[in-house]
Design a protein around this motif. Structure first.
Motif, mmCIF file in Angstrom:
data_model
loop_
_atom_site.group_PDB
_atom_site.id
_atom_site.type_symbol
_atom_site.label_atom_id
_atom_site.label_comp_id
_atom_site.label_asym_id
_atom_site.label_seq_id
_atom_site.Cartn_x
_atom_site.Cartn_y
_atom_site.Cartn_z
ATOM 1 N N PHE A 125 0.691 -0.788 0.077
ATOM 2 C CA PHE A 125 -0.297 0.345 0.142
ATOM 3 C C PHE A 125 0.919 0.995 0.281
ATOM 4 O O PHE A 125 1.821 1.267 0.493
ATOM 5 C CB PHE A 125 -1.329 -0.144 1.316
ATOM 6 C CG PHE A 125 -1.983 0.846 0.921
ATOM 7 C CD1 PHE A 125 -3.133 1.250 0.641
ATOM 8 C CD2 PHE A 125 -2.001 2.351 1.769
ATOM 9 C CE1 PHE A 125 -3.442 2.138 0.510
ATOM 10 C CE2 PHE A 125 -2.525 2.885 1.851
ATOM 11 C CZ PHE A 125 -3.584 2.715 0.930
ATOM 12 N N GLU A 126 0.874 2.091 -0.119
ATOM 13 C CA GLU A 126 1.266 3.583 -1.263
ATOM 14 C C GLU A 126 0.625 4.081 -1.875
ATOM 15 O O GLU A 126 1.304 5.642 -1.492
ATOM 16 C CB GLU A 126 2.372 3.168 -2.621
ATOM 17 C CG GLU A 126 3.273 1.723 -1.872
ATOM 18 C CD GLU A 126 4.142 2.000 -2.571
ATOM 19 O OE1 GLU A 126 5.774 1.676 -3.275
ATOM 20 O OE2 GLU A 126 3.676 1.723 -4.231
ATOM 21 N N GLU A 127 -0.941 4.554 -0.538
ATOM 22 C CA GLU A 127 -1.252 5.343 -1.126
ATOM 23 C C GLU A 127 -1.825 6.217 0.699
ATOM 24 O O GLU A 127 -1.398 5.942 0.966
ATOM 25 C CB GLU A 127 -2.979 5.272 -2.104
ATOM 26 C CG GLU A 127 -2.691 4.429 -3.343
ATOM 27 C CD GLU A 127 -1.533 4.700 -4.097
ATOM 28 O OE1 GLU A 127 -2.155 6.130 -4.576
ATOM 29 O OE2 GLU A 127 -0.770 4.848 -5.093
ATOM 30 N N ASP A 128 -2.971 7.422 0.003
ATOM 31 C CA ASP A 128 -3.689 8.289 1.444
ATOM 32 C C ASP A 128 -4.936 6.305 1.101
ATOM 33 O O ASP A 128 -5.937 6.595 0.668
ATOM 34 C CB ASP A 128 -4.178 8.718 1.168
ATOM 35 C CG ASP A 128 -2.942 10.097 1.060
ATOM 36 O OD1 ASP A 128 -1.844 9.580 2.170
ATOM 37 O OD2 ASP A 128 -2.760 11.655 0.676
ATOM 38 N N ILE A 129 -5.349 6.666 3.066
ATOM 39 C CA ILE A 129 -6.565 5.674 3.445
ATOM 40 C C ILE A 129 -7.890 6.884 3.169
ATOM 41 O O ILE A 129 -7.634 8.154 4.062
ATOM 42 C CB ILE A 129 -6.451 5.002 4.474
ATOM 43 C CG1 ILE A 129 -5.240 4.231 4.267
ATOM 44 C CG2 ILE A 129 -7.671 4.834 4.635
ATOM 45 C CD1 ILE A 129 -4.925 3.316 5.789
ATOM 46 N N SER A 130 -8.323 6.778 2.260
ATOM 47 C CA SER A 130 -9.795 7.538 2.224
ATOM 48 C C SER A 130 -10.197 7.549 3.459
ATOM 49 O O SER A 130 -10.281 6.939 4.363
ATOM 50 C CB SER A 130 -10.822 7.416 1.155
ATOM 51 O OG SER A 130 -11.031 5.692 0.683
ATOM 52 N N GLU A 131 -11.946 8.500 3.903
ATOM 53 C CA GLU A 131 -12.310 8.449 5.235
ATOM 54 C C GLU A 131 -12.901 7.609 5.367
ATOM 55 O O GLU A 131 -13.416 6.906 4.658
ATOM 56 C CB GLU A 131 -13.479 9.839 5.132
ATOM 57 C CG GLU A 131 -13.594 9.759 6.332
ATOM 58 C CD GLU A 131 -12.887 10.615 6.906
ATOM 59 O OE1 GLU A 131 -13.527 10.550 8.873
ATOM 60 O OE2 GLU A 131 -12.026 11.515 7.017
ATOM 61 N N LEU A 132 -13.283 6.632 6.396
ATOM 62 C CA LEU A 132 -13.677 5.678 6.594
ATOM 63 C C LEU A 132 -14.983 5.461 7.922
ATOM 64 O O LEU A 132 -14.375 6.489 8.558
ATOM 65 C CB LEU A 132 -12.853 4.034 7.293
ATOM 66 C CG LEU A 132 -11.899 3.568 6.132
ATOM 67 C CD1 LEU A 132 -11.260 2.273 6.296
ATOM 68 C CD2 LEU A 132 -12.741 2.892 4.572
ATOM 69 N N PRO A 133 -15.781 4.703 8.307
ATOM 70 C CA PRO A 133 -16.732 4.833 9.075
ATOM 71 C C PRO A 133 -16.276 4.476 10.373
ATOM 72 O O PRO A 133 -14.938 3.208 10.564
ATOM 73 C CB PRO A 133 -17.122 3.554 8.726
ATOM 74 C CG PRO A 133 -18.069 3.597 7.330
ATOM 75 C CD PRO A 133 -15.910 3.844 6.769
ATOM 76 N N ASP A 134 -16.480 4.898 11.330
ATOM 77 C CA ASP A 134 -15.382 4.701 12.524
ATOM 78 C C ASP A 134 -15.756 3.320 13.321
ATOM 79 O O ASP A 134 -14.871 2.608 14.197
ATOM 80 C CB ASP A 134 -16.097 5.374 13.969
ATOM 81 C CG ASP A 134 -15.931 6.792 13.532
ATOM 82 O OD1 ASP A 134 -15.029 7.553 12.933
ATOM 83 O OD2 ASP A 134 -16.127 7.984 14.360
ATOM 84 N N THR A 135 -16.641 2.438 12.924
ATOM 85 C CA THR A 135 -17.008 0.898 13.000
ATOM 86 C C THR A 135 -16.075 -0.053 12.887
ATOM 87 O O THR A 135 -16.162 -0.725 13.263
ATOM 88 C CB THR A 135 -18.201 0.932 12.635
ATOM 89 O OG1 THR A 135 -18.540 1.006 11.582
ATOM 90 C CG2 THR A 135 -19.408 1.348 13.067
ATOM 91 N N ILE A 136 -15.284 0.443 11.086
ATOM 92 C CA ILE A 136 -14.562 -0.320 10.791
ATOM 93 C C ILE A 136 -12.578 -0.082 11.017
ATOM 94 O O ILE A 136 -12.659 1.266 11.917
ATOM 95 C CB ILE A 136 -14.596 0.069 9.219
ATOM 96 C CG1 ILE A 136 -15.619 -0.105 8.457
ATOM 97 C CG2 ILE A 136 -13.560 -0.991 8.730
ATOM 98 C CD1 ILE A 136 -15.468 -0.499 7.366
ATOM 99 N N LYS A 137 -12.263 -0.973 12.068
ATOM 100 C CA LYS A 137 -11.161 -0.751 12.368
ATOM 101 C C LYS A 137 -9.581 -0.487 11.160
ATOM 102 O O LYS A 137 -9.408 -1.487 10.712
ATOM 103 C CB LYS A 137 -11.012 -2.043 13.613
ATOM 104 C CG LYS A 137 -11.355 -1.439 14.571
ATOM 105 C CD LYS A 137 -11.317 -2.464 16.226
ATOM 106 C CE LYS A 137 -11.694 -1.954 16.892
ATOM 107 N NZ LYS A 137 -11.053 -2.981 18.387
ATOM 108 N N LYS A 138 -9.089 -0.016 11.004
ATOM 109 C CA LYS A 138 -7.974 -0.234 9.947
ATOM 110 C C LYS A 138 -6.682 -0.462 10.452
ATOM 111 O O LYS A 138 -6.227 -0.243 12.102
ATOM 112 C CB LYS A 138 -7.437 1.641 9.941
ATOM 113 C CG LYS A 138 -8.367 2.247 8.776
ATOM 114 C CD LYS A 138 -8.068 3.514 8.786
ATOM 115 C CE LYS A 138 -8.014 4.337 9.613
ATOM 116 N NZ LYS A 138 -7.972 6.305 9.135
#
Length: 216
Positions: free
Chosen positions: A37-50
């Motif tokens: 992975f070499e990109e930015d992570i777009s906004e994710l719901p708070d319920t999903i753990k990155k």
């Protein structure tokens, strides 16, 4: 039981998978992986753990990514020692913790083929939050086939674990059977069996998987 979709790579696909509301999304930081992975992570719901996935990376490198991406979990997929895991745990939980007051999970991966020495786990107990059992293969994950789950019948620990390695639609009945054993399975980790290309997930297949396993 939780669901983690690992090996995310492309922004639109990340958003589409996030709409399915998995519990975890995994991002691999390993240059030898086709899912690096070499990109930015777009906004994710708070319920999903990155979840950041690392292979024998320096602790400084991991902390740098935790600060940049705000990871909720760290998955260690290399030969990280108990001492290494303890030092990482200290930095994640210490007064200079990189992401405020929340607890960041640490997962330690162990690869299995036909057998496994569970004694290895003892020195990691109380340091990591979860163990993850994957298929031993040529690649560090994403090999596309399962190990012999009967090995886990001898699991001696109460530490919950994540089941990984070649899990796809064809494994649903097998998953239902192992869930009946009472083993402390915390989550399923899926990756290559749901891909049309490395890092690109098939949304319809994931929907069907969730429907058949998690609808009840």
């Amino acid at each position: 039981m939780k669901l983690k979709v690992c090996g995310m790579k492309y922004e639109e696909n990340i958003t589409a998978v996030a709409d399915l509301k998995p519990d975890y999304l995994g991002f691999i930081f390993y240059e030898k992986s086709p899912r690096n992975f070499e990109e930015d992570i777009s906004e994710l719901p708070d319920t999903i753990k990155k979840t950041g996935v690392f292979v024998d990376a320096s602790i400084n490198f991991i902390i740098e990514k935790v600060v940049k991406f705000g990871f909720n979990a760290i998955q260690l997929h290399g030969n990280e020692s108990p001492e290494y895991c303890q030092e990482l745990r200290n930095q994640l939980d210490g007064p200079q913790r990189p992401s405020g007051s929340r607890h960041i999970e640490v997962w330690k991966v162990f690869s299995i083929k036909d057998q496994f020495d569970f004694e290895i786990l003892k020195s990691y107990e109380g340091i990591v939050d979860y163990f993850l059992f994957d298929t031993k293969g040529k690649e560090k994950g994403g090999n596309g086939y399962t190990f012999d789950w009967r090995v886990l019948e001898n699991y001696p620990s109460t530490t919950p674990f994540i089941l990984s390695g070649g899990i796809g639609l064809n494994e649903i009945e097998k998953i239902k059977e192992i869930m009946k054993t009472g083993l402390p399975i915390y989550a399923l980790d899926v990756n290559s069996k749901f891909e049309t290309a490395p890092g690109l997930k098939n949304i319809e297949d994931l929907k069907e998987f969730k429907k058949q396993l998690f609808s009840n």
